[in-house]
Design an enzyme around this catalytic site. Structure first.
Site, PDB file in Angstrom:
ATOM      1  N   GLY A   1      -2.834   3.177   1.093  1.00 33.26           N
ATOM      2  CA  GLY A   1      -1.844   2.229   0.601  1.00 33.26           C
ATOM      3  C   GLY A   1      -1.131   1.517   1.739  1.00 33.26           C
ATOM      4  N   GLU A   2      -0.848   0.237   1.536  1.00 38.77           N
ATOM      5  CA  GLU A   2      -0.195  -0.567   2.571  1.00 38.77           C
ATOM      6  C   GLU A   2       1.290  -0.261   2.725  1.00 38.77           C
ATOM      7  OE1 GLU A   2      -1.263  -4.665   1.746  1.00 38.77           O
ATOM      8  OE2 GLU A   2      -2.897  -4.527   3.211  1.00 38.77           O
TER       9      GLU A   2
ATOM     10  N   ASP B   1       2.336   2.493   3.781  1.00 41.30           N
ATOM     11  CA  ASP B   1       2.252   3.117   5.108  1.00 41.30           C
ATOM     12  C   ASP B   1       1.476   2.175   6.030  1.00 41.30           C
ATOM     13  OD1 ASP B   1       3.441   5.869   4.600  1.00 41.30           O
ATOM     14  OD2 ASP B   1       1.916   5.781   3.048  1.00 41.30           O
TER      15      ASP B   1
ATOM     16  N   HIS C   1      -0.868   5.870  -6.027  1.00 40.21           N
ATOM     17  CA  HIS C   1      -2.075   6.625  -5.697  1.00 40.21           C
ATOM     18  C   HIS C   1      -3.211   6.282  -6.665  1.00 40.21           C
ATOM     19  CE1 HIS C   1       1.089   9.482  -4.139  1.00 40.21           C
ATOM     20  NE2 HIS C   1       0.307   9.385  -3.085  1.00 40.21           N
TER      21      HIS C   1
END
Length: 280
Positions: free
Chosen positions: A147-148, A150, A37
């Site tokens: 974020g990749e 997800d 994060h």
């Protein structure tokens, strides 16, 4: 760092910033923050005048009540991380503040939301579209960071942006990993020590499959990954698909896409972990 808990205050604050011509970077989170994060926050900090991070465990995207109940909530630690990371505004609302009445909107998200997570978690992506569209409408961000890990969610959010006509840039950010390869996730804290020791086998297998894929078909590669991960104790693959990185549709031959991505979901004990890998 300013902490805002009401929609009205957030809207007033961000509208004022927009009028001043300040660019706003939004980092939507469900809390239980980790270095992954914070890498989004860092990117947002570099690219915008103001960084807004939301911390909200969104009930409408959970189709499993137990998953919602056990999702880690660590507001005090989250605020310390966000403040230290240079966030200007932390938006931390209650469920009642976000949903004073039920959100009955149903989004026509199309094929990108019908496979993988969409098939396994009915209603999940509609819930994601509900909360993210609300956050965009409240915040008026210039850019929003995701974020990749997800991977499919980013395609769904792009579709929602297209449907709703939001004027902003979606910024995908690379997966951050532990030293042993395990993708950072808020759910990792729920792994037992034994499960935590085994979980990196997911990323290790995906990495090995890149080499394997050079001389094997899509179907053989899928079988290699699934059987290898399932061979570890505590691990059970829910699905492993190789898809087109833009459409999220499964491919049966490498020639069908110039952006093949392998997406996996694995239960390690009762903890559901996701990861993905690009094959080119």
């Amino acid at each position: 760092m300013e902490i805002i808990r009401t929609v009205a205050e957030l809207e007033a604050r961000t509208a004022d910033l927009s009028r001043q011509g300040r660019s706003i970077g939004l980092v939507p989170t469900m809390g239980a923050l980790h270095a992954g994060h914070m890498s989004l926050v860092d990117r947002a900090r570099k690219e915008n005048d103001i960084v807004v991070a939301s911390v909200f465990v969104n009930p409408t995207q959970f189709n499993n009540p137990d998953d919602l109940r056990t999702y880690p909530r660590t507001e005090e630690a989250d605020c310390a991380l966000l403040s230290g990371g240079g966030v200007d505004i932390a938006f931390i609302p209650s469920v009642e503040e976000i949903y004073p009445e039920p959100d009955t909107r149903v989004f026509d998200l199309g094929p990108v939301a019908e496979v993988m997570e969409g098939a396994m978690r009915p209603g999940h992506f509609n819930g994601v579209a509900q909360i993210v569209s609300k956050l965009f409408a409240m915040t008026h961000p210039t850019r929003a960071y995701f974020g990749e890990k997800d991977f499919q969610q980013i395609a769904v959010i792009r579709r929602m942006v297209e449907l709703e006509g939001f004027d902003l840039e979606i910024v995908p950010c690379p997966i951050l990993r532990e030293q042993d390869g395990l993708a950072l996730s808020s759910r990792n804290v729920r792994l037992t020590p034994e499960q935590r020791a085994i979980a990196p086998a997911i990323a290790k297998t995906l990495l090995e499959s890149k080499e394997w894929a050079k001389n094997h078909s899509v179907e053989q590669t899928k079988r290699f990954v699934t059987e290898t991960v399932n061979s570890f104790p505590h691990m059970k693959v829910e699905y492993y698909e190789i898809v087109d990185g833009k459409t999220m549709q499964p491919v049966s031959d490498w020639s069908q896409t110039d952006e093949p991505v392998g997406c996996i979901t694995v239960y390690c004990g009762d903890v559901r972990l996701i990861d993905n890998i690009r094959y080119q």
